[in-house]
Design a protein around this motif. Structure first.
Motif, PDB file in Angstrom:
ATOM      1  N   ILE A 166      24.631  -3.643-116.816  1.00  0.00           N
ATOM      2  CA  ILE A 166      26.315  -2.622-117.652  1.00  0.00           C
ATOM      3  C   ILE A 166      26.147  -2.690-118.897  1.00  0.00           C
ATOM      4  CG2 ILE A 166      28.355  -3.168-116.295  1.00  0.00           C
ATOM      5  CD1 ILE A 166      27.979  -5.127-114.554  1.00  0.00           C
ATOM      6  N   THR A 197      25.848   3.627-117.838  1.00  0.00           N
ATOM      7  CA  THR A 197      26.501   3.548-118.707  1.00  0.00           C
ATOM      8  C   THR A 197      27.784   3.483-118.766  1.00  0.00           C
ATOM      9  OG1 THR A 197      26.813   5.896-118.463  1.00  0.00           O
ATOM     10  CG2 THR A 197      24.371   5.056-119.374  1.00  0.00           C
ATOM     11  N   GLY A 198      28.658   3.503-117.731  1.00  0.00           N
ATOM     12  CA  GLY A 198      30.426   3.185-118.349  1.00  0.00           C
ATOM     13  C   GLY A 198      30.954   4.765-118.461  1.00  0.00           C
ATOM     14  N   ASP A 199      31.880   4.903-118.942  1.00  0.00           N
ATOM     15  CA  ASP A 199      32.762   5.920-119.725  1.00  0.00           C
ATOM     16  C   ASP A 199      31.613   6.429-121.032  1.00  0.00           C
ATOM     17  OD1 ASP A 199      34.240   5.925-117.515  1.00  0.00           O
ATOM     18  OD2 ASP A 199      36.183   4.630-118.635  1.00  0.00           O
ATOM     19  N   ARG A 227      24.868   7.517-114.597  1.00  0.00           N
ATOM     20  CA  ARG A 227      26.545   7.840-115.577  1.00  0.00           C
ATOM     21  C   ARG A 227      27.407   7.241-114.596  1.00  0.00           C
ATOM     22  NH1 ARG A 227      24.675   9.560-120.300  1.00  0.00           N
ATOM     23  NH2 ARG A 227      22.829  10.344-119.968  1.00  0.00           N
ATOM     24  N   GLU A 228      27.743   5.714-114.776  1.00  0.00           N
ATOM     25  CA  GLU A 228      28.460   5.503-113.511  1.00  0.00           C
ATOM     26  C   GLU A 228      29.250   4.290-114.051  1.00  0.00           C
ATOM     27  OE1 GLU A 228      30.194   5.468-110.429  1.00  0.00           O
ATOM     28  OE2 GLU A 228      27.908   6.951-109.585  1.00  0.00           O
ATOM     29  N   THR A 229      31.019   4.588-113.243  1.00  0.00           N
ATOM     30  CA  THR A 229      30.975   2.543-114.208  1.00  0.00           C
ATOM     31  C   THR A 229      31.249   2.076-112.692  1.00  0.00           C
ATOM     32  OG1 THR A 229      33.479   3.518-112.989  1.00  0.00           O
ATOM     33  CG2 THR A 229      33.324   4.156-114.959  1.00  0.00           C
ATOM     34  N   CYS A 230      30.838   0.053-113.697  1.00  0.00           N
ATOM     35  CA  CYS A 230      31.052  -0.342-112.389  1.00  0.00           C
ATOM     36  C   CYS A 230      32.380  -0.751-112.598  1.00  0.00           C
ATOM     37  CB  CYS A 230      29.828  -1.723-113.237  1.00  0.00           C
ATOM     38  SG  CYS A 230      29.836  -3.180-112.024  1.00  0.00           S
ATOM     39  N   THR A 231      33.112  -1.440-110.885  1.00  0.00           N
ATOM     40  CA  THR A 231      34.491  -1.718-110.746  1.00  0.00           C
ATOM     41  C   THR A 231      34.233  -2.707-110.527  1.00  0.00           C
ATOM     42  OG1 THR A 231      34.014  -0.665-108.572  1.00  0.00           O
ATOM     43  CG2 THR A 231      35.101   1.318-110.489  1.00  0.00           C
ATOM     44  N   GLY A 241      32.607   3.234-109.613  1.00  0.00           N
ATOM     45  CA  GLY A 241      33.295   4.374-109.491  1.00  0.00           C
ATOM     46  C   GLY A 241      33.398   5.565-108.812  1.00  0.00           C
ATOM     47  N   ILE A 255      28.958  -5.911-121.886  1.00  0.00           N
ATOM     48  CA  ILE A 255      30.030  -4.707-122.355  1.00  0.00           C
ATOM     49  C   ILE A 255      30.025  -5.290-123.499  1.00  0.00           C
ATOM     50  CG2 ILE A 255      30.768  -3.822-120.559  1.00  0.00           C
ATOM     51  CD1 ILE A 255      32.903  -6.079-120.309  1.00  0.00           C
TER      52      ILE A 255
END
Length: 397
Positions: A166, A197-199, A227-231, A241, A255
């Motif tokens: 992440i 990758t997150g945002d 290309r997603e965020t981990c929530t 996300g 991060i």
């Protein structure tokens, strides 16, 4: 002009403070009492951790023992971490992290230098990504990560793993490439690797050409990019996300770092992100007897990337200004370079070299990085035959 003994407290033992200790060993005024507060008996070179993960370095290769440096500087070591700071009262609140529980709850200083390195605020992390503080293997602090990494290798011997990294900055990419190489070379071909990758873009702070090189390398290694965020992180894997769940055995969290929570309420001038603001002298603009270097601070006059390169370069001028402040002499400004050499390892044996807009890659770049890192370590590490007193508490000479 001061009178009597003045107390200098070095809070943390990051790259800059290692050099401060080396300078104090060469030049420590008799009327300067030096104390180092840090939780570990060694400083881990973060630049070498990917090489450790890839199996090219041992833990000892990446560690600078602090005991010889502290003794040579005529300082004393307190094994603990900072829990609070009152800049007006010139006191630091501390908690012991070693076997010796007799650490004073408050430490008074006349001069304070802060170089605690990059940290993750776990309470803040848990609020932003529930489950991460308990279930993720967090890259920071590097000392803890390095000690836990062998457990991943043990897990891989039991079954094929799904590993997700992440964070697509330099730290996440280097660890991802290193882990993939290590497990592949160990014969664990069934291990699956995913990069979230997150945002942000992959290698967002690098030139577009470098990002293309990284993407090409990820494709060559068969690493999935989401290309997603981990929530959040649950028992089965990562909550994304998009609402989907990514099954994952080992979430590696890389991060960006946080400012230490104890800086809030310290009275020091802070940046918008909570870091210590410093001027051209690495000095707090709100408290002239407080200095800082590394990821814990931000230059008010000349912000730059949070990078070990800048922390290393800040060491010698920080040492000079601490001694000048003690003697009541004029301070000298530190001018970080506009461009620095950046070597992004893509697994041991291959790296991408960047200088401003220029970039190239190959085995030669990794060998260059290896020489630079080993040279820094050799400069501050005693011969291997020297004894290491991991829990000794050196006293002033």
């Amino acid at each position: 002009m001061h009178h009597g003994i003045e107390k200098l407290l070095l809070l943390g033992a990051g790259h800059a403070h290692v050099q401060v200790l080396a300078q104090l060993a060469r030049q420590r005024p008799a009327d300067l009492d030096v104390t180092v507060l840090t939780p570990y008996p060694y400083q881990t070179c973060s630049a070498m951790v990917p090489g450790l993960v890839a199996g090219r370095y041992s833990e000892a290769d990446c560690q600078i023992p602090l005991d010889p440096l502290i003794r040579a500087a005529g300082a004393k070591w307190l094994q603990g971490r900072c829990t609070g700071l009152d800049a007006a009262a010139q006191t630091v609140m501390a908690a012991s992290t070693g076997k010796n529980k007799e650490l004073p709850p408050e430490l008074r200083y006349d001069l304070l230098s802060i170089d605690t390195g990059a940290v993750i605020d776990r309470s803040r992390l848990e609020a932003e990504m529930p489950g991460a503080s308990e279930r993720a293997l967090i890259v920071r602090p590097t000392e803890v990560f390095a000690s836990l990494w062998p457990r991943v290798l043990d897990m891989a011997r039991e079954k094929p793993l799904s590993i997700a990294v992440i964070g697509a900055g330099a730290a996440g990419l280097e660890l991802l490439f290193a882990a993939e190489q290590r497990l592949r070379e160990a014969g664990f071909q069934a291990t699956q690797f995913t990069l979230l990758t997150g945002d942000a873009d992959i290698a967002a702070h690098y030139p577009a050409g470098v990002r293309r090189r990284v993407l090409r390398r990820l494709k060559q290694r068969g690493i999935t990019v989401l290309r997603e965020t981990c929530t959040g992180i649950g028992p089965q894997g990562l909550q994304l996300g998009s609402g989907a769940t990514l099954l994952c055995d080992v979430p590696l969290l890389a991060i960006g770092a946080h400012a230490p929570a104890w800086l809030q309420g310290s009275g020091l001038a802070l940046s918008d992100t909570g870091q210590v603001l410093v001027n051209a002298f690495q000095q707090s603009p709100s408290h002239a007897n407080v200095f800082a270097a590394g990821d814990v601070c931000t230059r008010a006059d000349r912000p730059h990337a949070q990078s070990g390169v800048y922390a290393v370069r800040a060491g010698p001028p920080l040492a000079a200004n601490l001694l000048a402040a003690h003697e009541g002499q004029s301070l000298k400004a530190h001018h970080p370079p506009a461009n620095t050499l950046n070597l992004l390892s893509c697994g041991a044996g291959h790296a991408i070299a960047t200088w401003g807009p220029l970039h190239a890659e190959g085995a030669w770049a990794w060998r260059w990085k290896d020489r630079i890192d080993r040279a820094f370590m050799a400069r501050y590490t005693p011969p291997a035959t020297a004894p290491r007193a991991d829990h000794a508490q050196p006293q002033p000479r």
